[in-house]
Scaffold this active site. Structure first.
Site, short mmCIF file in Angstrom:
data_model
loop_
_atom_site.label_atom_id
_atom_site.label_comp_id
_atom_site.label_asym_id
_atom_site.label_seq_id
_atom_site.Cartn_x
_atom_site.Cartn_y
_atom_site.Cartn_z
CG HIS A 66 50.78 38.91 35.69
ND1 HIS A 66 49.68 39.78 35.78
CD2 HIS A 66 50.09 36.97 35.82
CE1 HIS A 66 48.42 38.26 35.87
NE2 HIS A 66 49.38 37.39 35.85
CE LYS A 71 39.73 38.28 25.66
NZ LYS A 71 38.59 39.50 25.92
CE LYS A 95 36.33 37.14 36.46
NZ LYS A 95 34.49 38.27 36.08
CE LYS A 107 34.47 43.97 33.08
NZ LYS A 107 34.47 43.01 33.01
CB SER A 364 37.32 35.43 25.36
OG SER A 364 35.76 36.75 25.51
P1 NAD Z 1 23.34 42.56 30.20
O1 NAD Z 1 23.85 44.16 30.60
O2 NAD Z 1 23.68 41.71 29.43
O3 NAD Z 1 22.54 42.23 31.37
C1 NAD Z 1 22.17 42.84 32.40
C2 NAD Z 1 20.37 42.86 33.29
O4 NAD Z 1 20.91 43.53 34.79
C3 NAD Z 1 19.72 43.50 32.54
O5 NAD Z 1 18.93 42.97 31.66
C4 NAD Z 1 18.99 44.95 33.47
O6 NAD Z 1 17.74 45.34 32.60
C5 NAD Z 1 20.05 44.19 34.68
N1 NAD Z 1 19.85 45.02 35.95
C6 NAD Z 1 21.07 46.13 35.99
N2 NAD Z 1 20.55 46.88 36.89
C7 NAD Z 1 19.52 45.92 37.89
C8 NAD Z 1 19.27 45.83 38.89
N3 NAD Z 1 19.78 46.82 40.20
N4 NAD Z 1 18.07 45.10 39.25
C9 NAD Z 1 17.78 44.27 38.46
N5 NAD Z 1 18.01 44.19 37.32
C10 NAD Z 1 19.05 44.91 36.94
O7 NAD Z 1 24.59 42.51 31.32
P2 NAD Z 1 26.03 40.86 31.49
O8 NAD Z 1 26.61 41.10 29.99
O9 NAD Z 1 24.19 39.71 31.83
O10 NAD Z 1 26.51 40.93 32.74
C11 NAD Z 1 26.13 41.00 33.97
C12 NAD Z 1 27.14 41.03 35.43
O11 NAD Z 1 27.45 40.11 34.75
C13 NAD Z 1 27.85 42.22 35.19
O12 NAD Z 1 28.06 42.73 36.23
C14 NAD Z 1 28.71 41.52 34.39
O13 NAD Z 1 29.92 42.70 34.80
C15 NAD Z 1 29.18 40.43 34.60
N6 NAD Z 1 29.84 39.35 33.50
C16 NAD Z 1 29.19 39.13 32.31
C17 NAD Z 1 30.19 38.85 31.39
C18 NAD Z 1 29.39 38.41 30.10
O14 NAD Z 1 29.81 37.32 29.10
N7 NAD Z 1 28.50 39.19 29.65
C19 NAD Z 1 30.87 37.68 31.38
C20 NAD Z 1 31.18 37.69 33.12
C21 NAD Z 1 30.69 38.46 34.28
#
Ligand code: NAD
Length: 476
Positions: A66, A71, A95, A107, A364
């Site tokens: 839309h 993104k 969001k 995504k 972003s």
């Molecule tokens: P990342 O890969 O940097 O970190 C994820 C961490 O979680 C890692 O340290 C991993 O070892 C740990 N992990 C994975 N499975 C696990 C479990 N079962 N129990 C405990 N720890 C576990 O990822 P991120 O970028 O920090 O993203 C984390 C979450 O945040 C995701 O759901 C992602 O979609 C969301 N998110 C990220 C961003 C971003 O800017 N990076 C933005 C919005 C949402």
């Protein structure tokens, strides 16, 4: 023993959408139009590694166009699947609408464990995935702009940007094809920390409203609040760091893959993070007491629980034992729809993912605007602002001296007031403003509507109404 059956992640998102849309008076058919995922592209490609061709599976899902570009991050994880990518794309649509970022939702994901590959192998795989997406305009500055997510970061975004510009040598805006790039490759100050910083700003805003805080059976400020955080990756690390260092919160437990580290006096987040980077786990980390039972750590007593790792970690199998009165969803979808219902009935306050982790897409957006304008934020104004502020400080100093008052301007005031805003200050200010405004729009619905008892429902209502308005203005 009966197996507990829960809806999938995408079904959970759709159930939450249905709950909200049933309260709105949308035009017939519009509800379905907003909810469904427009398209999901699946790609299977081969890469020759160590003399053998390996086949990889990747997805890019476009939930809603839309507003374009659409993104959403690209995730590298063995668990990536179509259902997950579509759920995450839908969340991106809602969001962006909620935080008033002019993007549709998308995504992507690649089924891969990045830890299994050398850096040069990962680069080859990432470039090939980017090539497959870019040639179908699923990476494009005005159509589809990815960003980092779980398992990806600046490095992967730089490879993607470079791959895109190699394929589009005359495209002047090629850097805007992806965000979350390193500063020296068209990135923006403050993007790495943005999602964690957004969690901090969201909590600060929540604690500015004593009525909201008391709904969670808490009182006071963030100072001294005991926090459990799951996942010390990009989002979890920055959130834990800022909340403990700048707001005086106490991180009592950090849960990572394989185990949990606890210290009732508060964990030193930087030390724990360093240990994790060096060892890949929290075993024998001197900052706290290690326990292999990471599952039950989520259920420990605390003031605030921050799931910041993966989806569905709070589900029907453990929800009854979750004690935190306040949960802020740093990860996407950490609470299943069934668990969400139970927590709401228990009176747990949930600050929903759609709002809580919007810091990443907000910054972003700033990066994308910077790439299109080809100039660093603050570059034209900073010195001029500093000169004007210094002029005022000098004049104030002169007035104080000449009036014979036995005082002078403090050095701290002079330093803080004189400084002009550079890129990082502007990014943080824009992010803070976004998080405050979005919370207030959700809160208004939460308080004004009798049929809305939780922040997630309120957030969905705000987002869906805005998307519906956007469709109306297109004549749909
Ligand atoms: P990342 O890969 O940097 O970190 C994820 C961490 O979680 C890692 O340290 C991993 O070892 C740990 N992990 C994975 N499975 C696990 C479990 N079962 N129990 C405990 N720890 C576990 O990822 P991120 O970028 O920090 O993203 C984390 C979450 O945040 C995701 O759901 C992602 O979609 C969301 N998110 C990220 C961003 C971003 O800017 N990076 C933005 C919005 C949402």
């Amino acid at each position: 023993m009966n197996k507990i059956i829960e809806p999938s992640f995408r079904e959970s998102v759709d159930l939450m959408f249905d709950r909200a849309s049933s309260l709105l008076d949308l035009k017939p058919g519009l509800e379905e139009k907003i909810k469904v995922c427009n398209a999901t592209y699946t790609v299977r490609f081969g890469v020759r590694l160590k003399g053998k061709i390996q086949t990889f599976v990747g997805y890019r899902s476009v939930h809603s166009e839309h507003i374009e570009p659409v993104k959403g991050g690209i995730r590298f994880s063995k668990a990536v699947n179509q259902d997950e990518v579509e759920a995450l794309a839908a969340l991106m649509t809602y969001k962006c609408a909620l935080v008033e970022i002019p993007f549709g939702g998308s995504k992507g994901g690649l089924c891969i464990d990045p830890k299994e590959y050398e850096e040069n192998e990962l680069e080859t795989i990432t470039r090939r995935f980017a090539y497959e997406l870019a040639k179908r305009d699923l990476i494009h500055p005005s159509q589809n702009v990815p960003a980092p997510d779980m398992g990806t970061g600046e490095r992967e975004m730089a490879w993607i940007a470079d791959q895109y510009s190699r394929m589009n040598t005359t495209e002047i805006n090629s850097r805007a094809c992806v965000t979350g790039k390193p500063l020296n490759a068209g990135g923006i100050a403050g993007r790495i920390e943005a999602t964690g910083r957004g969690i901090q700003y969201a909590l600060r805003e929540f604690f500015r409203h004593p009525e909201d805080v008391s709904k969670a059976n808490l009182e006071g400020t963030l100072e001294g609040k005991r926090i459990i955080i799951q996942g010390l990756g990009n989002v979890g690390y920055h959130a834990a760091l800022f909340l403990s260092k700048e707001d005086g919160a106490i991180i009592t437990s950090i849960i990572e893959r394989g185990g949990c580290l606890s210290n009732d006096q508060g964990l030193d987040v930087e030390k724990v993070h360093q240990h994790l980077l060096e060892n890949g786990n929290l075993v024998e980390c001197a900052a706290g007491k290690y326990n292999e039972d990471s599952k039950h750590c989520l259920e420990k007593d605390c003031d605030i629980l921050i799931p910041a790792a993966i989806e569905s970690v709070i589900n029907l199998s453990n929800v009854e034992r979750i004690k935190a009165p306040l949960i802020i969803e740093a990860a996407n979808g950490p609470i299943t729809a069934g668990a969400d219902d139970i927590l709401n009935k228990k009176g747990t306050i949930i600050i929903p993912d759609m709002y809580a982790n919007a810091g990443g897409v907000t910054v972003s957006y700033f990066e994308w605007v910077k790439n299109l304008s080809h100039i660093r934020f603050g570059r034209m104004r900073r010195r001029q602002e500093e000169n004007r502020n210094q002029l005022l400080v000098q004049e104030l100093g002169r007035i104080v001296t000449e009036s014979g008052l036995n005082t002078k301007l403090s050095e701290d005031f002079i330093e803080k007031y004189s400084a002009g805003a550079g890129e990082i200050e502007l990014v943080r200010s824009g992010l803070d403003d976004t998080m405050v405004n979005a919370y207030q729009s959700i809160r208004k619905v939460w308080y004004e509507r009798d049929d809305v008892n939780d922040l997630r429902l309120a957030a969905y209502l705000v987002a869906i109404e805005r998307i519906a308005e956007s469709y109306h203005s297109k004549g749909l």
